[in-house]
Structure formats: C-alpha cells, structure tokens
Design an enzyme around this catalytic site. Sequence first.
Site, PDB file in Angstrom:
ATOM      1  N   CYS A 128      30.628  17.470  34.786  1.00 14.08           N
ATOM      2  CA  CYS A 128      31.118  18.755  35.299  1.00 14.08           C
ATOM      3  C   CYS A 128      32.549  18.569  35.767  1.00 14.08           C
ATOM      4  O   CYS A 128      32.862  17.572  36.426  1.00 14.08           O
ATOM      5  CB  CYS A 128      30.228  19.182  36.468  1.00 14.08           C
ATOM      6  N   LEU A 129      33.418  19.519  35.436  1.00 17.46           N
ATOM      7  CA  LEU A 129      34.828  19.409  35.822  1.00 17.46           C
ATOM      8  C   LEU A 129      35.006  19.405  37.338  1.00 17.46           C
ATOM      9  O   LEU A 129      36.020  18.936  37.838  1.00 17.46           O
ATOM     10  CB  LEU A 129      35.646  20.545  35.196  1.00 17.46           C
ATOM     11  N   HIS A 143      24.291  25.186  31.750  1.00 23.19           N
ATOM     12  CA  HIS A 143      25.069  24.557  32.823  1.00 23.19           C
ATOM     13  C   HIS A 143      25.995  25.595  33.466  1.00 23.19           C
ATOM     14  O   HIS A 143      26.089  25.679  34.699  1.00 23.19           O
ATOM     15  CB  HIS A 143      25.878  23.390  32.234  1.00 23.19           C
ATOM     16  N   GLU A 144      26.656  26.411  32.627  1.00 21.30           N
ATOM     17  CA  GLU A 144      27.589  27.413  33.169  1.00 21.30           C
ATOM     18  C   GLU A 144      26.845  28.530  33.903  1.00 21.30           C
ATOM     19  O   GLU A 144      27.294  28.977  34.956  1.00 21.30           O
ATOM     20  CB  GLU A 144      28.471  28.004  32.066  1.00 21.30           C
ATOM     21  N   GLN A 148      34.404  27.773  39.625  1.00 26.47           N
ATOM     22  CA  GLN A 148      35.122  26.501  39.506  1.00 26.47           C
ATOM     23  C   GLN A 148      36.638  26.668  39.599  1.00 26.47           C
ATOM     24  O   GLN A 148      37.359  25.670  39.718  1.00 26.47           O
ATOM     25  CB  GLN A 148      34.770  25.806  38.186  1.00 26.47           C
ATOM     26  N   HIS A 190      26.035  27.550  37.299  1.00 23.78           N
ATOM     27  CA  HIS A 190      27.170  27.646  38.233  1.00 23.78           C
ATOM     28  C   HIS A 190      27.230  29.023  38.905  1.00 23.78           C
ATOM     29  O   HIS A 190      27.598  29.138  40.069  1.00 23.78           O
ATOM     30  CB  HIS A 190      28.496  27.443  37.485  1.00 23.78           C
ATOM     31  N   GLY A 228      33.120  23.901  28.941  1.00 23.63           N
ATOM     32  CA  GLY A 228      32.716  25.128  29.605  1.00 23.63           C
ATOM     33  C   GLY A 228      33.342  25.196  30.981  1.00 23.63           C
ATOM     34  O   GLY A 228      33.743  24.166  31.532  1.00 23.63           O
TER      35      GLY A 228
HETATM   36 ZN   LIG Z   1      30.045  22.346  35.751  1.00 23.79          ZN
END
Ligand SMILES: [Zn+2]
Length: 161
Positions: A90-91, A132-133, A51, A136, A46
């Site tokens: 998380c990226l 999670h997204e 991000q 963000h 995701g």
């Molecule tokens: Zn994340």
Amino acid sequence: MAIRKIVMYPNDILEKHCQEVKKFDKKLGKLLDDMYETMIEYDGVGLAAPQIGVDARVAVVDIEDETGTIEMINPLILETKGEQTGPEGCLSFPGLFGEVSRPNYVKIEAFDRKGRKYTLEAEEFLARAIQHEIDHLDGVLFTSKVLKYLSEDELKGVEAE
Ligand SMILES: [Zn+2]
C-alpha cells in the site's frame, strides 16, 4: 493535473468511512486526474482519495492490463466468489508487504466522473486491487488482513496499492 502528497499511516483519514460523492462536477474530475497522476508517480496500481487526504468515496485502479484505468466513485461490491492469496502492499505503508487472502472474483457497481453508473467484473490481481481500494473508502487497511508479512527477498515485482 498535479501530483498530491500521499498520506502515510498512521493518520485518522486512513481509518474513517469516507463520504459519498454527491456532485459530479469539475472538481471531481480534477481530483480523479490528480489521483491518477499521483498513482503513476508513485508506481502504484491503485489509489483511494483518503490516501491524498480527501474524504470522498473515490478511487482509481490501473494494473496496466487491457482494462486501462478504472475510476470508481461510490463503488459497491455486488458479488464475490472464490479465494486468492497473494502479496499486497500500500502506498500509505511504504516498504511493507504482506500476504492477504481475498475473493478471487468481484463484481462491482460504481459511477464514473460523469455520474454514469457502470458494473465491472474482475478476477485475480485486478479483483485484488479493486477490493483493496474499496476497503480504503471504508477505512479498512490491508494490514488488518495480512496473514504473514513478507521480507524483501520474498518480493519480486510486487506493486503497491
Ligand atoms: Zn492502499
């Protein structure tokens, strides 16, 4: 399409409430395509617009199941049920993983790139990735929900969001 640079923590854009999308135009389509390509490049399940440094309520999720790629524009959580606890990454936090509890079921409403509203129900890992997204987009990072950080030995095949 283009691979975008991922914004790493700490950065103000990761902690702000992102703006609603008002125009469902070509630019939005390009953003979604870039986000999808970037997510694949970095092996994520995701990715949210902040991000890649974009202040917009846009996220993509693809956990490589039969659901395929989910594009979420201005998503809203309508309902949640139950609870699940599992590893999350998380990226924007490379190499950091922790156990997070979230509702096991989620029902959302969102728009696709053409401005069509849809609802989607998800459970387990897909529900986790979606939540999670959406977090963000409100500037909420998974680290604020971690119960316990995990060492590399405790991680097997955990993918980052
Ligand atoms: Zn994340």
